[in-house]
Write a protein that holds these residues in place. Sequence first.
Motif, PDB file in Angstrom:
ATOM      1  N   GLN A   1       0.855  -1.152   0.070  1.00  0.00           N
ATOM      2  CA  GLN A   1      -0.026   0.085  -0.012  1.00  0.00           C
ATOM      3  C   GLN A   1       0.703   1.216   0.061  1.00  0.00           C
ATOM      4  O   GLN A   1       1.668   1.272   0.842  1.00  0.00           O
ATOM      5  N   GLN A   3       1.669   4.775   1.075  1.00  0.00           N
ATOM      6  CA  GLN A   3       1.434   5.995   1.903  1.00  0.00           C
ATOM      7  C   GLN A   3       2.229   6.402   2.637  1.00  0.00           C
ATOM      8  O   GLN A   3       3.589   5.911   2.470  1.00  0.00           O
ATOM      9  N   VAL A   5       3.082   7.840   6.317  1.00  0.00           N
ATOM     10  CA  VAL A   5       2.777   7.848   7.723  1.00  0.00           C
ATOM     11  C   VAL A   5       3.581   8.747   8.700  1.00  0.00           C
ATOM     12  O   VAL A   5       4.861   8.398   8.636  1.00  0.00           O
ATOM     13  N   CYS A  22       7.818  11.642   8.806  1.00  0.00           N
ATOM     14  CA  CYS A  22       6.906  11.057   7.881  1.00  0.00           C
ATOM     15  C   CYS A  22       7.879  10.115   6.945  1.00  0.00           C
ATOM     16  O   CYS A  22       8.625  10.482   6.323  1.00  0.00           O
ATOM     17  N   ALA A  24       7.616   7.019   4.181  1.00  0.00           N
ATOM     18  CA  ALA A  24       6.920   6.547   3.151  1.00  0.00           C
ATOM     19  C   ALA A  24       6.843   5.085   3.052  1.00  0.00           C
ATOM     20  O   ALA A  24       7.817   4.328   3.354  1.00  0.00           O
ATOM     21  N   SER A  25       5.531   4.475   2.645  1.00  0.00           N
ATOM     22  CA  SER A  25       5.358   2.833   2.631  1.00  0.00           C
ATOM     23  C   SER A  25       5.055   2.728   1.205  1.00  0.00           C
ATOM     24  O   SER A  25       4.097   3.224   0.745  1.00  0.00           O
ATOM     25  N   TYR A  95      -0.165  16.997   9.502  1.00  0.00           N
ATOM     26  CA  TYR A  95       0.100  16.088   8.248  1.00  0.00           C
ATOM     27  C   TYR A  95       1.231  16.208   7.424  1.00  0.00           C
ATOM     28  O   TYR A  95       1.729  17.432   7.213  1.00  0.00           O
ATOM     29  N   TYR A 122       0.323  12.188  -2.599  1.00  0.00           N
ATOM     30  CA  TYR A 122       0.038  11.514  -1.204  1.00  0.00           C
ATOM     31  C   TYR A 122       0.011  12.502   0.031  1.00  0.00           C
ATOM     32  O   TYR A 122       0.267  13.765   0.124  1.00  0.00           O
ATOM     33  N   TRP A 123      -1.007  12.041   0.663  1.00  0.00           N
ATOM     34  CA  TRP A 123      -1.458  12.929   2.168  1.00  0.00           C
ATOM     35  C   TRP A 123      -1.601  11.821   3.263  1.00  0.00           C
ATOM     36  O   TRP A 123      -2.230  10.810   3.349  1.00  0.00           O
ATOM     37  N   GLY A 124      -0.604  11.997   4.489  1.00  0.00           N
ATOM     38  CA  GLY A 124      -0.745  11.240   5.478  1.00  0.00           C
ATOM     39  C   GLY A 124      -1.941  11.186   6.281  1.00  0.00           C
ATOM     40  O   GLY A 124      -2.961  12.234   5.894  1.00  0.00           O
ATOM     41  N   GLN A 125      -2.175  10.324   7.382  1.00  0.00           N
ATOM     42  CA  GLN A 125      -3.531  10.405   8.347  1.00  0.00           C
ATOM     43  C   GLN A 125      -3.413  11.458   9.466  1.00  0.00           C
ATOM     44  O   GLN A 125      -4.234  11.704   9.883  1.00  0.00           O
TER      45      GLN A 125
END
Length: 133
Positions: A1, A3, A5, A22, A24-25, A95, A122-125
Amino acid sequence: QLQLVESGGGLVQPGGSLRLSCAASGFTLDYYAIGWFRQAPGKEREGISCISSSDGSTYYADSVKGRFTISRDNAKNTVYLQMNSLKPEDTAIYYCAGDEGPDSISAVQAMCVKGTPALLDYWGQGTQVTVSS
């Protein structure tokens, strides 16, 4: 996935420090500019710091200039936000966001000033930062 994080948020007293990460995954950050945004209850989202994909250009909003430092470690696929001299008004959800390509001071400034979840790749949670005694 694929994303981003965020981590490192928490409760800190005024004048204290935190370092947000931050990570990246599922993809490499090498070709992405990364920005940190925040939103406090009842306030508009604010782009506070952005770093270019490769030339090292950085942008800071006036509200954090001189207190926050953005950096990246591509070997760890992570971007950091070192936050010092924290104030209660820094309380917000923070974020990180990524956008492929921006590689100049003008481009990272535009990313921070105009970036939204709809416009960036991309935008984190988000991670909560609370500055309170």
